[in-house]
Design an enzyme around this catalytic site. Sequence first.
Site, short mmCIF file in Angstrom:
data_model
loop_
_atom_site.label_atom_id
_atom_site.label_comp_id
_atom_site.label_asym_id
_atom_site.label_seq_id
_atom_site.Cartn_x
_atom_site.Cartn_y
_atom_site.Cartn_z
N ASP A 429 13.59 -49.32 34.35
CA ASP A 429 14.27 -48.48 35.69
C ASP A 429 15.85 -48.33 35.30
O ASP A 429 16.15 -49.02 34.34
CB ASP A 429 14.11 -49.37 36.99
CG ASP A 429 14.92 -48.73 38.15
OD1 ASP A 429 14.87 -47.40 38.23
OD2 ASP A 429 15.62 -49.42 38.76
N LYS A 430 16.64 -47.32 35.98
CA LYS A 430 18.01 -47.17 35.58
C LYS A 430 18.73 -48.15 36.47
O LYS A 430 19.66 -49.13 36.08
CB LYS A 430 18.45 -45.86 35.51
CG LYS A 430 19.74 -45.70 34.87
CD LYS A 430 20.30 -44.14 35.02
CE LYS A 430 20.50 -43.92 36.64
NZ LYS A 430 21.77 -44.69 37.17
N ARG A 731 26.27 -41.29 40.85
CA ARG A 731 25.19 -40.98 41.56
C ARG A 731 25.47 -40.10 42.84
O ARG A 731 26.58 -40.22 43.45
CB ARG A 731 24.63 -42.35 42.52
CG ARG A 731 24.07 -42.97 41.25
CD ARG A 731 23.68 -44.59 41.76
NE ARG A 731 22.99 -44.56 42.98
CZ ARG A 731 21.56 -44.55 42.98
NH1 ARG A 731 21.03 -44.83 41.66
NH2 ARG A 731 20.81 -44.72 43.87
N GLY A 812 14.93 -42.28 39.32
CA GLY A 812 14.68 -41.43 40.31
C GLY A 812 16.01 -40.68 40.48
O GLY A 812 16.16 -39.88 41.37
N ASP A 961 14.18 -53.59 39.20
CA ASP A 961 14.68 -54.30 39.99
C ASP A 961 14.37 -54.19 41.63
O ASP A 961 14.71 -54.89 42.52
CB ASP A 961 16.05 -54.41 40.02
CG ASP A 961 16.78 -53.33 40.60
OD1 ASP A 961 17.78 -53.03 41.42
OD2 ASP A 961 16.18 -52.12 40.24
#
Length: 1221
Positions: A429-430, A731, A812, A961
């Site tokens: 995941d990022k 983001r 995502g 996470d």
Amino acid sequence: PMIGFFGRSMARETGESGETKSTKVKKHKRRKSKKESKTRIVHANILYDLTKGGDNPNRHYANNKIKTTKYTLLSFLPKNLFEQFHRFANVYFVFIALLNFVPVVNAFQPELALAPVVFILSVTAIKDLWEDYRRHRSDKEINHMDCLVYSRNEKQYVEKYWKELRVGDFIRLRCNEILPADVLLLSSSDPDRLCHIETATLDGETNLKQRQVVRSFIDLDCEFDPFKYNSVIECEKPNNDLNRFRGYIIHRSGRRDGLYKDNLLLRGCTIRNTEEAVGIVIYAGHETKAMLNNNGPRYKRSKLERQMNVDVFWCVVILLVMCLFSAIGHGLWMFQYGDKRPVFDVLSPEGTDLSPVVSAIYLFLTMIIVFQVLIPISLFVSIEIVKICQVYFIHQDMELYDEETDSHLQCRALNITEDLGQMQYIFSDKTGTLTENKMVFRRCTVAGVEYSAVNQYKIEAPNLTVAPGAEPKPNGPAFCPNTLPSLFMYHSEKDITPDPQLMDKVNECSSQMEFMRFHSQPLNQIPPDLCDIFDFFIALTICNTVVVSSPNQPRQKVGRPTTRNYLLSSPSAESTLTKLNEEKRPEHDLQHAFSPTRPNFEKTKALAQDECELRYEAESPDEAALVYAARAYKCALVGRLPDQVTVELPHLGKLSFELLHTLGFDSTRKRMSVVVKHPLTEQITVYSKGADSVIMDLIRPGTDDCKGKRQRKILYKTQNYLNLYAADGLRTLCIAKKVLSKEEYASWLQHHLEAETAIQRREELLFESALRLETNLQLLGATGIEDRLQDGVPETIASLRKAGLQIWVLTGDKQETAINIAYACKLLDPEEEIITLNADSQEACAVLLENSLHYIQAKFLCNPRPDPQAARDYAGIHFSSPVCSPASSGHSSPFLVHRLGLVIDGRTLAYALDKSLEDDFLAVARSCRSVLCCRSTPLQKSMVVKLVRNKLKVMTLAIGDGANDVSMIQVADVGVGISGQEGMQAVMASDFALPRFRYLQKLLLVHGHWCYSRLANMILYFFYKNAMFVALIFWYQFYCGFSGSAMVDQWYLIFFNLMFSAFPQLITGTLDKDVSAETLQELPQLYMNGQNSEEYKPYMFWMNMIDAFYQSLICFFIPYFAYVDSDVDLFTWGTPITTLALFTILLHLGIETKTWTLMNWMSIGFSIALFFTVALCYNASCPTCFSPSNTYWIMQKLLGDPIFYLLCVVTPIAALLPRYI
């Protein structure tokens, strides 16, 4: 209607005594249909306290007593043995031991043959018994905790044990008390009818969650009285979904109110900030959600164990071949005597001669008993012991301890440590895994104007252009992937420097609104830009689920605002609609829209000082960052109730927004909305925030008038700034609003009410209701939030790359954001070619994949004339000069990875994962050095991992996470959870838990390498050791007519592997280090040793078998020729062979050991000392054990024989000579 409901329920669950036969049949059918029902009906127990127990309709539900133990005193022995016999090896050895009780085929004393298997079973049973006893003590402690339960007889709450609680009981809960069951909240001492809970024991999240009293009980003016409760609850059956609860409560009047997860308090949570609360037990004991989620430890089979099982099978084959060879040899030996009975022949039990064939069959069974040591009975136990020791030493590694979070590595799956040394693909995941997940508000655009919270990083739109479907490319030197890490340098969501220009506009807007409110002027005189700024910050402040608390008392909620002197509870949908219909003032008449009361500025100033001390507890870091950002611009969230949100603004003071509905975020809609009643305009307003990919599609199309042109201009400019924010690795979120007329709201509300009260398909209906509301939005602006990289991430990725690991990032996030972060963390290299796959249909995706494959083949197969059509198809993508290298020709052959990067968005990924395209997608992806999947859903993440694991037959590791990473963590061979900002869901589902991503480097490259190397060598050594010792007896069969006799005493034969040679290999398997930790991290390429299974290849087993047979020949024939033609007896010759075999095996282990420690020396010394001590004591105390031969004083004589010492020097050296050469 309520009376009829009660009557039907009672008839369904109780019945009457004087029923006819047909009535009983009908009653049975009713009960059957009730059991098959998808809902549960809960009545209050106090209504049935005076009746017989059989009349209580709740009697079929589980009580609150928990029992996690597996055994009782009576069931322990049979149940434990039954479980142990599920392991085939235990069944095999018990069969061999029992076979030894048959006189015609026995080889040892029957009691002695049972010793090893009894020892192994006993050790395992004692371990299981101790673990079960600990569970029993824990259960007893929990079951005997106290709680307050309402008693009908005493008319008050009395203390009872948890185990006495039943479904339907009323329970009083106190502050800091742990919930004993799943309870529906009916009353709270909190004036807002709220109850705050801490769910750390369930999901690891320490922030407070709000739970709300059931709607119909909110308006109670007095304390809740259980005697007045006459409702019935119908809800879903027990399930393990912590985030869902559906049902409704039916009152005597027939009114139904919906029940939601916000009304349910789950077992194991802790009550906070609430003096008292009262509820009714819905689920108890093992039917509670917490217990249904308690699946115990995770067990997986490692790749090495699967390989080992194949070799165990080959050991069985070798054993059968040796037994068959010996049986045939014995039959031929007997056949050569013909009709003459040899002197050593043994008659059958009936006193007749045995034919050669029957003798051979009996001998076959006897040899299975003699050669049983070839199958290593202690191997499985030894592996478990070594793995536990390995886990212990991994835990003791202080370099894997994170001081900032005070957390350490956790090994949650104890039996796959060696898999850490064989990983080939990493899926990460990022957010929160590669980044800190500590969000800081950096930039925003409102009404098409861009503002920066950090002035030195303010950007202008013309500096960067983004081609559709391609990587963002700079027009100037300001954009460089290598300089991006400098942007990620802030640590706190509060670290915000407001943009002065935007700050001035906020103050100006508030000042104008205050002026108009004071003079009762209409709001539409305020410029649209200022109105958008006002709504933008209002949306940031209230469109969330943030709880306001005070830092000096972190678990104390902020009190009610004093600006309102009446209690306004969260209204039901019907009452809201009724209230709206009763309003007389026209909707757009704003002459009296403002409160006539002028705010108290001195009081406001004091409150503003208090507000600075507030702390926000959010369920996600994004929400906290936005609320802190709004506070930095003087738009502060100061209170949240179920029915209202209070905001403080400059000049205006505190404004209370009536909160009508909250449409929470979900991964499908990718947005969140709140429906509020605006305090200044009295309008029903919807505020939405969400991913730009969905919000932009919901914006109201612009008209041709000035307003429409302005909206289109804002939309265009906002989209450009969104691309810029993403290019800088921020983001992005879009903010929008919508004003509803009363008619529109009433129409939507009617459907929403039906969805809320439904039990079946409730989620689907609520989803559809949200979609109906979130349309034709007005765009307000967008935000850019920074999520800095974790320390050491680029270095870790570079090191893992050198180790031969393929790293895929599944996120995502927006495509441009993900690409920028990928450059910053060195996942993508500026010199790499990037293939970007963005398709709007499955057909387009198929074409893109096919063209990509053609391009890769043309470029990397060194085709001097690449296909020009392929180049045209990739016109929007930049490719650097190709590097010619041979490509593999087959699917099963090693596949060459090129210096390519693949970027694919969520929609295209959905098409690519279709059965018809997955092979092409995999062929493209496996050719690339890096793969970046953007806008991925949790399901897509797990599907990608499963596709790679199953199709390529490779070892996979997934790391994440958050709760959205749980599915891929569980699908991968090894799942790693990061204990970060998003709770502990990922950790709870993982095999290993890390505080930081950078610790993955040492976990894999060092501990993974060591664990694999140690276990691989230990398993091979086990096979060698057993085969070498059994072969000694096999060679002797050529000299005893294949009769199954042994020159080795049965005590040595039984306990050789279990005692004399067991300890040194356990020490080596735990402590041996073929390479130092420093070297392994400096030379990551050494990790490929485990990826390619270099330490345990199939041929190595056979090489060890050959080596074992060779060494057994030396250890057998050198003593044979040394004592040939002498008068020594069988055991005087066999005991030196046993001793020489032990010395050879231990010396062989010494050669294989790479790191010598004090423990290695001590274990070898202990084994030798133990052997001689047992031999001397046994030989001195057993004068007539095996008459006429016996072992009396043999070792004592050998220790005085020079030949014995010469053999001890010459034989091991000769046996191990090929290893020296």
